[in-house]
Design an enzyme around this catalytic site. Structure first.
Site, PDB file in Angstrom:
ATOM      1  NE  ARG A  26       2.429  36.740  59.014  1.00  0.00           N
ATOM      2  CZ  ARG A  26       2.049  36.886  57.759  1.00  0.00           C
ATOM      3  NH1 ARG A  26       1.328  37.931  57.407  1.00  0.00           N
ATOM      4  NH2 ARG A  26       2.361  35.992  56.834  1.00  0.00           N
ATOM      5  CD  GLU A  48     -11.856  24.874  69.545  1.00  0.00           C
ATOM      6  OE1 GLU A  48     -11.573  25.515  70.572  1.00  0.00           O
ATOM      7  OE2 GLU A  48     -12.719  23.981  69.517  1.00  0.00           O
ATOM      8  CD  GLU A  72      -0.424  32.463  53.149  1.00  0.00           C
ATOM      9  OE1 GLU A  72       0.175  31.885  52.244  1.00  0.00           O
ATOM     10  OE2 GLU A  72       0.089  32.739  54.256  1.00  0.00           O
ATOM     11  CD  GLU A 111       7.688  22.598  59.127  1.00  0.00           C
ATOM     12  OE1 GLU A 111       8.109  21.989  58.135  1.00  0.00           O
ATOM     13  OE2 GLU A 111       6.698  23.356  59.081  1.00  0.00           O
ATOM     14  CG  HIS A 112       7.964  29.222  62.688  1.00  0.00           C
ATOM     15  ND1 HIS A 112       8.231  29.814  61.464  1.00  0.00           N
ATOM     16  CD2 HIS A 112       8.202  30.185  63.630  1.00  0.00           C
ATOM     17  CE1 HIS A 112       8.598  31.059  61.647  1.00  0.00           C
ATOM     18  NE2 HIS A 112       8.593  31.312  62.952  1.00  0.00           N
TER      19      HIS A 112
END
Length: 212
Positions: A54, A49, A150, A165-166
């Site tokens: 970052r 999508e 990562e 959640e963050h």
């Protein structure tokens, strides 16, 4: 592999860290875009999508090093912080996650260091995602640097949950009230049910299209 990295590919300054890891994100991002385009060409379907990337801030890296008992040096950043460069791949369906992970693994110049499947084995909080730690070669003018990236692969629904959640953890500085934690777990269960339902619906639509 870690020793080879240290001896043949030193990174000596923060500006060079940024250069190397930004280049690594471009390399992985380009590979993913090509794979997505190829999948569209062959199967008339895009599994990806969108992609987010970052570079971890220097402040966050220093905090992570101190938390793990390491001095704040450039070499320690490179050696012991695995998520300086992060890329998140957002899919529509859970089946896409494993399809993309396999396509990444089949790239000859990408080396897989670790895989953590939080979809089959969710965290106690309810967090679900598929994590790959890889290295990709960056060809500089005088040497090759094998930079760690990562990669997180998740569905749109999983990403929405993780984003919430963050924000909650940030607001409560990690000390989230238990009743909110419990509600997050409940939401995670609903997200999983939604992902299963959407996957089943998509498979039905594909079967109908093939029979036409």
């Amino acid at each position: 592999m870690e020793e080879t990295y240290k001896e043949s590919s030193p990174v000596e300054s923060w500006t060079e860290v940024i250069l190397v890891y930004n280049s690594a994100l471009k390399e992985i991002g380009t590979k993913l875009e090509i794979l997505n385009d190829e999948f569209q060409h062959v199967h008339r379907y895009n599994p990806i999508e969108h992609i987010k990337s970052r570079i971890k801030s220097s402040e966050s890296i220093v905090k992570k090093l101190k938390r793990n008992g390491y001095e704040s040096t450039i070499q320690n950043m490179v050696d012991y912080v695995n998520d300086i460069a992060g890329i998140r791949v957002i899919c529509s369906f859970t089946s896409d996650i494993y399809r993309i992970a396999e396509m990444i693994s089949n790239q000859n110049d990408i080396k897989i260091i670790t895989i953590k499947d939080y979809i089959k084995n969710p965290k106690p909080s309810g967090y679900k995602s598929y994590h790959m730690l890889v290295t990709v070669p960056i060809y500089l003018s005088d040497r090759i640097v094998h930079a760690k990236v990562e990669i997180q692969i998740r569905t749109v629904a999983m990403d929405f949950w993780a984003s919430l959640e963050h924000k909650i953890n940030y607001k409560f500085e990690g000390n989230v009230p238990q009743h909110i934690k419990d509600e997050l777990v409940d939401c995670s269960i609903m997200v999983s049910a939604l992902d299963r339902k959407m996957l089943s619906l998509n498979e039905q639509i594909q079967d109908m299209a093939e029979r036409e």
